[in-house]
Enzyme design. Structure first.
Site, PDB file in Angstrom:
ATOM      1  N   GLU A   1       0.874  -1.174   0.000  1.00 39.43           N
ATOM      2  CA  GLU A   1       0.000   0.000   0.000  1.00 39.43           C
ATOM      3  C   GLU A   1       0.914   1.229   0.000  1.00 39.43           C
ATOM      4  O   GLU A   1       1.981   1.208   0.596  1.00 39.43           O
ATOM      5  CB  GLU A   1      -0.885  -0.105   1.234  1.00 39.43           C
ATOM      6  CG  GLU A   1      -1.509   1.138   1.713  1.00 39.43           C
ATOM      7  CD  GLU A   1      -0.997   1.388   3.101  1.00 39.43           C
ATOM      8  OE1 GLU A   1      -1.355   0.661   4.022  1.00 39.43           O
ATOM      9  OE2 GLU A   1      -0.169   2.308   3.252  1.00 39.43           O
TER      10      GLU A   1
ATOM     11  N   TYR B   1       6.979   0.303  -8.393  1.00 43.29           N
ATOM     12  CA  TYR B   1       6.084  -0.813  -8.086  1.00 43.29           C
ATOM     13  C   TYR B   1       5.439  -1.324  -9.383  1.00 43.29           C
ATOM     14  O   TYR B   1       5.384  -2.528  -9.617  1.00 43.29           O
ATOM     15  CB  TYR B   1       5.011  -0.379  -7.081  1.00 43.29           C
ATOM     16  CG  TYR B   1       5.568   0.016  -5.724  1.00 43.29           C
ATOM     17  CD1 TYR B   1       6.689  -0.638  -5.194  1.00 43.29           C
ATOM     18  CD2 TYR B   1       4.996   1.028  -4.962  1.00 43.29           C
ATOM     19  CE1 TYR B   1       7.211  -0.277  -3.960  1.00 43.29           C
ATOM     20  CE2 TYR B   1       5.516   1.386  -3.720  1.00 43.29           C
ATOM     21  CZ  TYR B   1       6.620   0.726  -3.228  1.00 43.29           C
ATOM     22  OH  TYR B   1       7.146   1.068  -1.997  1.00 43.29           O
TER      23      TYR B   1
HETATM   24  C1  LIG Z   1      10.941   4.975  -3.477  1.00 40.05           C
HETATM   25  C2  LIG Z   1      12.412   4.819  -3.198  1.00 40.05           C
HETATM   26  C3  LIG Z   1      12.610   3.711  -2.170  1.00 40.05           C
HETATM   27  C4  LIG Z   1      13.142   4.454  -4.493  1.00 40.05           C
HETATM   28  O1  LIG Z   1      14.496   4.213  -4.169  1.00 40.05           O
HETATM   29  P1  LIG Z   1      15.665   4.471  -5.240  1.00 40.05           P
HETATM   30  O2  LIG Z   1      16.861   3.742  -4.763  1.00 40.05           O
HETATM   31  O3  LIG Z   1      15.807   5.914  -5.503  1.00 40.05           O
HETATM   32  O4  LIG Z   1      15.036   3.775  -6.528  1.00 40.05           O
HETATM   33  P2  LIG Z   1      15.801   3.218  -7.781  1.00 40.05           P
HETATM   34  O5  LIG Z   1      17.042   4.030  -8.036  1.00 40.05           O
HETATM   35  O6  LIG Z   1      15.962   1.768  -7.632  1.00 40.05           O
HETATM   36  O7  LIG Z   1      14.716   3.464  -8.906  1.00 40.05           O
HETATM   37  C5  LIG Z   1      14.433   4.779  -9.294  1.00 40.05           C
HETATM   38  C6  LIG Z   1      13.052   4.729  -9.875  1.00 40.05           C
HETATM   39  O8  LIG Z   1      12.118   4.976  -8.840  1.00 40.05           O
HETATM   40  C7  LIG Z   1      11.096   5.864  -9.279  1.00 40.05           C
HETATM   41  N1  LIG Z   1      11.117   6.931  -8.289  1.00 40.05           N
HETATM   42  C8  LIG Z   1      10.938   6.687  -6.970  1.00 40.05           C
HETATM   43  N2  LIG Z   1      10.950   7.820  -6.279  1.00 40.05           N
HETATM   44  C9  LIG Z   1      11.181   8.816  -7.148  1.00 40.05           C
HETATM   45  C10 LIG Z   1      11.293  10.221  -7.023  1.00 40.05           C
HETATM   46  N3  LIG Z   1      11.183  10.858  -5.850  1.00 40.05           N
HETATM   47  N4  LIG Z   1      11.525  10.942  -8.132  1.00 40.05           N
HETATM   48  C11 LIG Z   1      11.636  10.329  -9.318  1.00 40.05           C
HETATM   49  N5  LIG Z   1      11.528   8.992  -9.490  1.00 40.05           N
HETATM   50  C12 LIG Z   1      11.310   8.242  -8.419  1.00 40.05           C
HETATM   51  C13 LIG Z   1      11.420   6.232 -10.687  1.00 40.05           C
HETATM   52  O9  LIG Z   1      10.564   5.444 -11.489  1.00 40.05           O
HETATM   53  C14 LIG Z   1      12.833   5.805 -10.900  1.00 40.05           C
HETATM   54  O10 LIG Z   1      12.976   5.214 -12.141  1.00 40.05           O
HETATM   55  P3  LIG Z   1      13.987   5.829 -13.231  1.00 40.05           P
HETATM   56  O11 LIG Z   1      15.354   5.690 -12.608  1.00 40.05           O
HETATM   57  O12 LIG Z   1      13.773   4.958 -14.417  1.00 40.05           O
HETATM   58  O13 LIG Z   1      13.560   7.247 -13.402  1.00 40.05           O
HETATM   59  C15 LIG Z   1      13.029   6.153  -2.664  1.00 40.05           C
HETATM   60  O14 LIG Z   1      12.719   7.181  -3.606  1.00 40.05           O
HETATM   61  C16 LIG Z   1      12.513   6.577  -1.306  1.00 40.05           C
HETATM   62  O15 LIG Z   1      13.061   6.186  -0.278  1.00 40.05           O
HETATM   63  N6  LIG Z   1      11.448   7.399  -1.270  1.00 40.05           N
HETATM   64  C17 LIG Z   1      10.915   7.916  -0.006  1.00 40.05           C
HETATM   65  C18 LIG Z   1      10.243   6.823   0.794  1.00 40.05           C
HETATM   66  C19 LIG Z   1       9.025   6.268   0.075  1.00 40.05           C
HETATM   67  O16 LIG Z   1       8.173   7.014  -0.357  1.00 40.05           O
HETATM   68  N7  LIG Z   1       8.963   4.915  -0.032  1.00 40.05           N
HETATM   69  C20 LIG Z   1       7.886   4.235  -0.741  1.00 40.05           C
HETATM   70  C21 LIG Z   1       6.647   4.053   0.048  1.00 40.05           C
HETATM   71  S1  LIG Z   1       6.788   2.810   1.303  1.00 40.05           S
END
Ligand SMILES: CC(C)(COP(=O)(O)OP(=O)(O)OC[C@H]1O[C@@H](n2cnc3c(N)ncnc32)[C@H](O)[C@@H]1OP(=O)(O)O)[C@@H](O)C(=O)NCCC(=O)NCCS
Length: 152
Positions: free
Chosen positions: A109, A120
């Site tokens: 969620e 996701y």
């Molecule tokens: C979501 C999260 C875990 C992704 O981690 P990450 O290590 O940056 O992700 P990755 O490098 O593996 O993948 C990046 C992809 O995530 C997506 N994405 C996630 N958050 C993003 C953001 N703030 N801005 C842009 N793209 C984002 C994009 O699709 C991106 O893909 P792309 O590289 O093709 O553009 C990180 O942004 C985070 O910690 N966010 C805050 C906490 C949160 O909201 N967690 C999810 C809900 S539980």
């Protein structure tokens, strides 16, 4: 960057909370408190998967697998380490573990509008439902949660 992903426990709680507070901020009310995390970690079926570059904890996934159901509870990567594939790796590890343990349903969620929805969907999750006003930010605003189910 060489990243190790491995299962951990409460010994990483301090670093998990640092990632939690910096990654989520508090605007949307998505972050868990330290006592919520400490309380769930010893529960049956709960796993804390962490990503580490040898120096710092870069991110974590917290999930629960009970019988045939797997649920991603939290996924977060430290802002300085975002955009390097750490989040995707943690998510893939969760899905692999859930499949290995024989689950038939993998779900999660997330706040409506959270950019994480993109990773996701890319990993094979599809929208399944909406929980209205599920999150409450520090400013009192409420935000819907969306539920997703893995549909490989
Ligand atoms: C979501 C999260 C875990 C992704 O981690 P990450 O290590 O940056 O992700 P990755 O490098 O593996 O993948 C990046 C992809 O995530 C997506 N994405 C996630 N958050 C993003 C953001 N703030 N801005 C842009 N793209 C984002 C994009 O699709 C991106 O893909 P792309 O590289 O093709 O553009 C990180 O942004 C985070 O910690 N966010 C805050 C906490 C949160 O909201 N967690 C999810 C809900 S539980």
């Amino acid at each position: 960057m060489t990243i190790a992903i491995f299962e951990s426990d409460a010994r990483h709680l301090d670093q998990v909370m640092t990632v939690m507070t910096t990654a989520f901020g508090d605007s949307y009310g998505e972050a868990w408190t330290r006592s919520q995390c400490a309380g769930i970690l010893p529960m049956d079926g709960v796993t804390l998967m962490v990503a580490d570059d040898g120096e710092d904890l870069l991110g974590f996934a917290l999930y629960r697998i009970i019988l045939t159901d797997a649920e991603l509870l939290l996924l977060a990567v430290s802002p300085a380490a975002q955009g390097n594939g750490v989040g995707r790796k943690l998510l893939a590890q969760f899905i692999e573990d859930a499949k290995k343990k024989g689950t038939s349903k993998i779900h999660l969620e997330v706040r409506d509008g959270n950019p994480a929805i993109r990773i996701y969907e890319a990993a094979g999750f599809a929208p399944a439902g909406r929980r209205r006003n599920y999150y409450r930010g520090t400013d009192g605003c409420q935000y819907d949660a969306l539920t997703f189910v893995f549909t490989e």
